[in-house]
Scaffold this active site. Structure first.
Site: not given
Length: 232
Positions: A32, A59, A61, A64-65, A119, A211
């Site tokens: 990722k 990733d 995310k 927006d419009i 999460t 991690r």
């Protein structure tokens, strides 16, 4: 794509990420690339990691419009990643526009999934900070159904919600689940967490592990442990 462990390469430089990936001599982990690394190194880091033979979940995310997201996804479609994502809270129209932008002229595209609730969010923070009063599970299911109706391939959710998402959206609708830690691990800033073994039991299709692998004394051993516990 089948069940797999996606390693969250949350590093701040190309030097750091390649020092990490160079430790893997036998495997080519699904990785990722998040905002930290992408903003530090730009699109070229995606191309370089892809050349090494890794599958990539980009990733970023987007939220927006619809027109802006459509144009951004059109740019990202040229990077040959395997999965892209956006926020389901951007509405069905935004998700539909994203899908249009991500689809290449030949009809191919990466998988597109939508983030339901992070999460790090729990019921208290959702109510207090976002003014969403419905139960967290119901919100996640509503966002998942919106994503499915918009034509997306799946969602990002907690492993705790994976089975319920499959229940309302079907087994082929993908669940990509962060918030995964080994049994003895520290949850950090995550609220809704499970172990790899429990995530498998709950129905996750992909787990995202950061991690516990990247900061481990032996990252390769930690990765193999996660694969063994989740994939078998």
């Amino acid at each position: 794509m089948g069940k797999d462990v996606i390693v969250a390469c949350d590093f701040s430089s190309a030097e750091q990420v390649f020092a990490f990936l160079d430790q893997f001599q036998e495997e080519k982990p699904f990785v990722k690339i998040g905002m930290e690394l992408f903003y530090a190194e730009g699109p070229q880091i995606v191309r370089e990691i892809k050349k090494r033979g890794h599958k990539i979940f980009l990733d970023l995310k987007l939220h927006d419009i619809p027109n802006t997201v459509k144009k951004a996804m059109s740019v990202l479609s040229s990077l040959d990643v395997d999965i892209c994502n956006l926020h389901a809270s951007g509405t069905k129209r935004m998700m539909e526009a994203a899908l249009e932008g991500l689809t290449r002229p030949d009809g191919t595209r990466p998988l597109l999934i939508a983030v339901t609730q992070l999460t790090s969010t729990d019921q208290e923070s959702m109510e207090k900070d976002l003014l969403i009063r419905e139960p967290l599970d119901e919100v996640v299911m509503h966002y998942a159904r919106n994503a499915m109706e918009a034509g997306l391939d799946g969602v990002v959710c907690s492993p705790l919600e994976a089975g319920k998402v499959h229940g309302c959206c079907g087994e082929k609708f993908l669940t990509v689940t962060p918030g995964v830690r080994f049994a003895e691990g520290d949850a950090g800033d995550q609220k809704r967490v499970t172990t790899p073994e429990k995530a498998k039991e709950l129905g996750s299709d992909y787990i995202v592990v950061g991690r516990p692998i990247t900061a481990a004394a032996d990252p390769v051993a930690a990765y193999r442990r996660a694969v063994k516990e989740f994939v078998g």
